[in-house]
Design a protein around this motif. Structure first.
Motif, PDB file in Angstrom:
ATOM      1  N   MET A   1       0.981  -1.206   0.044  1.00 27.14           N
ATOM      2  CA  MET A   1       0.185   0.088   0.013  1.00 27.14           C
ATOM      3  C   MET A   1       0.653   1.230   0.003  1.00 27.14           C
ATOM      4  SD  MET A   1      -2.800   1.323   2.952  1.00 27.14           S
ATOM      5  CE  MET A   1      -4.022  -0.305   2.489  1.00 27.14           C
ATOM      6  N   SER A   2       0.625   2.433  -0.844  1.00 22.60           N
ATOM      7  CA  SER A   2       1.327   3.449  -1.116  1.00 22.60           C
ATOM      8  C   SER A   2       1.020   4.310   0.384  1.00 22.60           C
ATOM      9  CB  SER A   2       0.789   4.069  -2.117  1.00 22.60           C
ATOM     10  OG  SER A   2      -0.320   4.699  -2.080  1.00 22.60           O
ATOM     11  N   GLU A   3       1.862   5.298   0.555  1.00 24.60           N
ATOM     12  CA  GLU A   3       1.776   6.120   1.795  1.00 24.60           C
ATOM     13  C   GLU A   3       0.445   6.995   1.449  1.00 24.60           C
ATOM     14  OE1 GLU A   3       5.045   9.047   3.543  1.00 24.60           O
ATOM     15  OE2 GLU A   3       3.788  10.199   2.026  1.00 24.60           O
ATOM     16  N   SER A   5      -2.158   6.013   0.218  1.00 26.18           N
ATOM     17  CA  SER A   5      -3.336   5.202   0.454  1.00 26.18           C
ATOM     18  C   SER A   5      -3.327   5.007   1.936  1.00 26.18           C
ATOM     19  CB  SER A   5      -3.158   3.684  -0.318  1.00 26.18           C
ATOM     20  OG  SER A   5      -3.234   4.134  -1.612  1.00 26.18           O
ATOM     21  N   ARG A   6      -2.221   4.779   2.579  1.00 29.62           N
ATOM     22  CA  ARG A   6      -2.068   4.618   3.996  1.00 29.62           C
ATOM     23  C   ARG A   6      -3.077   5.705   4.591  1.00 29.62           C
ATOM     24  NH1 ARG A   6       3.055   2.699   3.025  1.00 29.62           N
ATOM     25  NH2 ARG A   6       3.929   4.466   3.966  1.00 29.62           N
ATOM     26  N   THR A   9      -6.516   5.835   4.170  1.00 30.48           N
ATOM     27  CA  THR A   9      -7.261   4.838   4.846  1.00 30.48           C
ATOM     28  C   THR A   9      -7.294   5.125   6.535  1.00 30.48           C
ATOM     29  OG1 THR A   9      -6.422   2.949   3.516  1.00 30.48           O
ATOM     30  CG2 THR A   9      -7.032   2.385   5.634  1.00 30.48           C
ATOM     31  N   THR A  10      -6.220   5.923   6.702  1.00 27.33           N
ATOM     32  CA  THR A  10      -6.261   6.278   8.163  1.00 27.33           C
ATOM     33  C   THR A  10      -7.136   7.390   8.538  1.00 27.33           C
ATOM     34  OG1 THR A  10      -3.988   5.554   8.473  1.00 27.33           O
ATOM     35  CG2 THR A  10      -4.834   7.269  10.142  1.00 27.33           C
ATOM     36  N   GLN A  13     -10.651   6.110   8.871  1.00 29.17           N
ATOM     37  CA  GLN A  13     -10.721   5.321  10.091  1.00 29.17           C
ATOM     38  C   GLN A  13     -11.105   6.099  11.176  1.00 29.17           C
ATOM     39  OE1 GLN A  13      -7.358   3.226  11.313  1.00 29.17           O
ATOM     40  NE2 GLN A  13      -8.360   2.159  13.083  1.00 29.17           N
ATOM     41  N   THR A  88      -1.406   6.082   9.601  1.00 30.96           N
ATOM     42  CA  THR A  88      -0.320   7.042   9.314  1.00 30.96           C
ATOM     43  C   THR A  88      -0.596   8.410   9.240  1.00 30.96           C
ATOM     44  OG1 THR A  88       0.547   5.355   7.685  1.00 30.96           O
ATOM     45  CG2 THR A  88       1.146   7.625   7.205  1.00 30.96           C
TER      46      THR A  88
END
Length: 218
Positions: A1-3, A5-6, A9-10, A13, A88
């Motif tokens: 997963m790319s930065e 994307s991280r 996603t965070t 969340q 992240t």
């Protein structure tokens, strides 16, 4: 997963935990300032003057403190929440920001979902910019940042995303180095994140203002 994307996603969340942690990404509509406008030009002084008028205070340092308190609450809340859930954290340096101040108060968003750096590196240029606008003590401004971060940790614990003990441990880690070191103390209290700062944001100097829950003057 790319930065990227991280980070996205965070952000999704932590937004689900509470609107308190919401941070939008991407170019906004017209009327927003580039983050660079925090560091030079008339945008920040004009905003501080608007806050002073809104809260009917002749003390520019009070308005400047309220601006920075709002700024750190909007940005450190998602950063700290991201750290607390093991995600992240986003880059919240001025170069990666859009911001505006209007009838709804201060609003911020990030330009790109890039991974961030430490709190001090993210905020230090803005601390200096605020101090160039009004005679605010640096310890007061960093106390505002600590208060915002501790408040975010309290929300994380209340939402059950991490235990109070885990949140306090993270807070002590975040505040271990200057200029955040010495800005306040976590007070042992079972099952809760309790924090007392060592400075005051000056909110009590407004007509009808009081003392915050973590104020050193309480």
């Amino acid at each position: 997963m790319s930065e990227f994307s991280r980070v996205l996603t965070t952000l999704r969340q932590i937004r689900g935990l509470s609107p308190f942690f919401a941070l939008d990404v991407g170019r906004p509509d017209e009327g927003w300032h580039d983050g660079a406008a925090l560091l030079d030009g008339s945008a920040l002084p004009a905003t501080v003057d608007r806050i002073a008028a809104r809260y009917r205070t002749a003390e520019r340092r009070v308005a400047a403190s309220l601006f920075f308190l709002s700024y750190t609450a909007r940005l450190l809340s998602p950063v700290v929440a991201a750290r607390a859930v093991g995600g992240t954290a986003p880059d919240v340096r001025p170069a990666n920001l859009w911001w505006r101040y209007d009838a709804d108060g201060l609003r911020v968003r990030v330009k790109e979902p890039a991974g961030g750096v430490g709190i001090v590196e993210s905020l230090a240029p803005v601390v200096e910019a605020v101090r160039s606008v009004a005679p605010v003590a640096p310890g007061l401004l960093w106390g505002n940042a600590a208060s915002s971060a501790a408040g975010a940790l309290r929300f994380v614990a209340l939402g059950g995303a991490a235990s109070a003990e885990e949140c306090v441990a993270l807070g002590e880690e975040l505040f271990a180095e200057p200029p955040l070191r010495g800005c306040g103390d976590f007070i042992p209290f079972p099952g809760e994140v309790a924090f007392r700062r060592r400075s005051c944001c000056l909110y009590y100097r407004l007509d009808g203002g009081g003392k915050c829950g973590d104020c050193a003057l309480r």
